[in-house]
Motif scaffolding. Structure first.
Motif, PDB file in Angstrom:
ATOM      1  N   MET A   1     -22.613  31.203 -24.275  1.00  0.00           N
ATOM      2  CA  MET A   1     -21.278  31.787 -24.305  1.00  0.00           C
ATOM      3  C   MET A   1     -20.355  31.086 -23.318  1.00  0.00           C
ATOM      4  O   MET A   1     -19.218  30.797 -23.641  1.00  0.00           O
ATOM      5  N   GLN A   2     -20.902  30.873 -22.135  1.00  0.00           N
ATOM      6  CA  GLN A   2     -20.084  30.240 -21.108  1.00  0.00           C
ATOM      7  C   GLN A   2     -19.773  28.785 -21.475  1.00  0.00           C
ATOM      8  O   GLN A   2     -18.696  28.286 -21.161  1.00  0.00           O
ATOM      9  N   LYS A   3     -20.685  28.120 -22.142  1.00  0.00           N
ATOM     10  CA  LYS A   3     -20.474  26.733 -22.530  1.00  0.00           C
ATOM     11  C   LYS A   3     -19.367  26.636 -23.583  1.00  0.00           C
ATOM     12  O   LYS A   3     -18.547  25.712 -23.562  1.00  0.00           O
ATOM     13  N   SER A   4     -19.314  27.567 -24.502  1.00  0.00           N
ATOM     14  CA  SER A   4     -18.266  27.537 -25.529  1.00  0.00           C
ATOM     15  C   SER A   4     -16.888  27.814 -24.922  1.00  0.00           C
ATOM     16  O   SER A   4     -15.884  27.265 -25.362  1.00  0.00           O
ATOM     17  N   ILE A   5     -16.827  28.662 -23.901  1.00  0.00           N
ATOM     18  CA  ILE A   5     -15.547  28.916 -23.204  1.00  0.00           C
ATOM     19  C   ILE A   5     -15.084  27.655 -22.489  1.00  0.00           C
ATOM     20  O   ILE A   5     -13.899  27.301 -22.525  1.00  0.00           O
ATOM     21  N   HIS A   6     -16.021  26.947 -21.838  1.00  0.00           N
ATOM     22  CA  HIS A   6     -15.680  25.702 -21.159  1.00  0.00           C
ATOM     23  C   HIS A   6     -15.178  24.664 -22.165  1.00  0.00           C
ATOM     24  O   HIS A   6     -14.198  23.948 -21.908  1.00  0.00           O
ATOM     25  N   ASN A   7     -15.840  24.577 -23.305  1.00  0.00           N
ATOM     26  CA  ASN A   7     -15.397  23.638 -24.344  1.00  0.00           C
ATOM     27  C   ASN A   7     -14.021  24.017 -24.884  1.00  0.00           C
ATOM     28  O   ASN A   7     -13.179  23.152 -25.145  1.00  0.00           O
ATOM     29  N   LEU A   8     -13.776  25.297 -25.059  1.00  0.00           N
ATOM     30  CA  LEU A   8     -12.481  25.761 -25.548  1.00  0.00           C
ATOM     31  C   LEU A   8     -11.380  25.470 -24.535  1.00  0.00           C
ATOM     32  O   LEU A   8     -10.284  25.010 -24.903  1.00  0.00           O
ATOM     33  N   LEU A   9     -11.626  25.715 -23.263  1.00  0.00           N
ATOM     34  CA  LEU A   9     -10.639  25.412 -22.219  1.00  0.00           C
ATOM     35  C   LEU A   9     -10.380  23.908 -22.118  1.00  0.00           C
ATOM     36  O   LEU A   9      -9.237  23.464 -21.948  1.00  0.00           O
ATOM     37  N   ALA A  10     -11.426  23.102 -22.200  1.00  0.00           N
ATOM     38  CA  ALA A  10     -11.264  21.649 -22.139  1.00  0.00           C
ATOM     39  C   ALA A  10     -10.432  21.156 -23.323  1.00  0.00           C
ATOM     40  O   ALA A  10      -9.543  20.305 -23.180  1.00  0.00           O
ATOM     41  N   ALA A  11     -10.703  21.692 -24.508  1.00  0.00           N
ATOM     42  CA  ALA A  11      -9.928  21.298 -25.688  1.00  0.00           C
ATOM     43  C   ALA A  11      -8.471  21.734 -25.552  1.00  0.00           C
ATOM     44  O   ALA A  11      -7.540  21.010 -25.928  1.00  0.00           O
ATOM     45  N   GLY A  12      -8.251  22.921 -24.996  1.00  0.00           N
ATOM     46  CA  GLY A  12      -6.880  23.398 -24.781  1.00  0.00           C
ATOM     47  C   GLY A  12      -6.132  22.528 -23.792  1.00  0.00           C
ATOM     48  O   GLY A  12      -4.955  22.193 -23.991  1.00  0.00           O
ATOM     49  N   LEU A  13      -6.781  22.146 -22.695  1.00  0.00           N
ATOM     50  CA  LEU A  13      -6.139  21.276 -21.707  1.00  0.00           C
ATOM     51  C   LEU A  13      -5.820  19.906 -22.287  1.00  0.00           C
ATOM     52  O   LEU A  13      -4.751  19.339 -22.026  1.00  0.00           O
ATOM     53  N   LEU A  14      -6.725  19.365 -23.072  1.00  0.00           N
ATOM     54  CA  LEU A  14      -6.466  18.078 -23.707  1.00  0.00           C
ATOM     55  C   LEU A  14      -5.297  18.160 -24.681  1.00  0.00           C
ATOM     56  O   LEU A  14      -4.452  17.261 -24.745  1.00  0.00           O
ATOM     57  N   SER A  15      -5.230  19.228 -25.453  1.00  0.00           N
ATOM     58  CA  SER A  15      -4.126  19.357 -26.418  1.00  0.00           C
ATOM     59  C   SER A  15      -2.791  19.548 -25.716  1.00  0.00           C
ATOM     60  O   SER A  15      -1.771  18.994 -26.127  1.00  0.00           O
ATOM     61  N   VAL A  16      -2.751  20.324 -24.625  1.00  0.00           N
ATOM     62  CA  VAL A  16      -1.506  20.509 -23.867  1.00  0.00           C
ATOM     63  C   VAL A  16      -1.072  19.190 -23.243  1.00  0.00           C
ATOM     64  O   VAL A  16       0.111  18.826 -23.251  1.00  0.00           O
ATOM     65  N   GLY A  17      -2.022  18.451 -22.700  1.00  0.00           N
ATOM     66  CA  GLY A  17      -1.698  17.145 -22.122  1.00  0.00           C
ATOM     67  C   GLY A  17      -1.183  16.169 -23.160  1.00  0.00           C
ATOM     68  O   GLY A  17      -0.246  15.408 -22.925  1.00  0.00           O
ATOM     69  N   ALA A  18      -1.796  16.181 -24.324  1.00  0.00           N
ATOM     70  CA  ALA A  18      -1.353  15.287 -25.401  1.00  0.00           C
ATOM     71  C   ALA A  18       0.037  15.670 -25.892  1.00  0.00           C
ATOM     72  O   ALA A  18       0.885  14.806 -26.143  1.00  0.00           O
ATOM     73  N   LEU A  19       0.299  16.952 -26.026  1.00  0.00           N
ATOM     74  CA  LEU A  19       1.629  17.394 -26.472  1.00  0.00           C
ATOM     75  C   LEU A  19       2.709  17.048 -25.455  1.00  0.00           C
ATOM     76  O   LEU A  19       3.815  16.655 -25.817  1.00  0.00           O
ATOM     77  N   SER A  20       2.413  17.175 -24.179  1.00  0.00           N
ATOM     78  CA  SER A  20       3.414  16.838 -23.168  1.00  0.00           C
ATOM     79  C   SER A  20       3.677  15.343 -23.137  1.00  0.00           C
ATOM     80  O   SER A  20       4.801  14.900 -22.923  1.00  0.00           O
ATOM     81  N   ALA A  21       2.665  14.526 -23.362  1.00  0.00           N
ATOM     82  CA  ALA A  21       2.847  13.074 -23.391  1.00  0.00           C
ATOM     83  C   ALA A  21       3.649  12.655 -24.614  1.00  0.00           C
ATOM     84  O   ALA A  21       4.502  11.774 -24.543  1.00  0.00           O
ATOM     85  N   VAL A  22       3.408  13.284 -25.747  1.00  0.00           N
ATOM     86  CA  VAL A  22       4.125  12.939 -26.969  1.00  0.00           C
ATOM     87  C   VAL A  22       5.585  13.347 -26.861  1.00  0.00           C
ATOM     88  O   VAL A  22       6.483  12.604 -27.240  1.00  0.00           O
TER      89      VAL A  22
END
Length: 114
Positions: A1-22
């Protein structure tokens, strides 16, 4: 459970970073406003050759003097300005004993209309 939350947060941070760069690279236009001490725009060296920054700038076109010169080159004697509008300049004169009216466009080069 904790691993899936970490993966979800990492994916969210990557998407926010990509959107801000674009979004920061997609803005192609910017507005720069430079106001000098007298309230007029500050002139830069590359703008000095542009005529619209001069105080006595007139719209480029055919002046009355140029139209009279063209009429005399066409053979009109004693050419006189009849009408000046924003589109044309009409010149009256005499050519080979006849009264002639010539119209020039109020554009650069004074092209003949009729």
């Amino acid at each position: 459970m904790q691993k899936s939350i970490h993966n979800l947060l990492a994916a969210g941070l990557l998407s926010v970073g990509a959107l801000s760069a674009v979004s920061s690279t997609s803005s192609a236009q910017s507005l720069d406003l430079y106001i000098g001490p007298d309230g007029r725009p500050e002139l830069r060296d590359r703008d000095l050759d542009r005529r619209y920054y001069e105080d006595q700038y007139e719209r480029p076109g055919c002046s009355e003097r140029q139209a009279l010169r063209h009429a005399s080159r066409l053979g009109l004697r004693d050419p006189e300005i009849q009408t000046v509008t924003r589109r044309q300049i009409v010149i009256d004169g005499e050519r080979r004993g006849r009264f002639v009216t010539v119209a020039f466009a109020n554009r650069p080069g004074c092209p003949r209309l009729g």
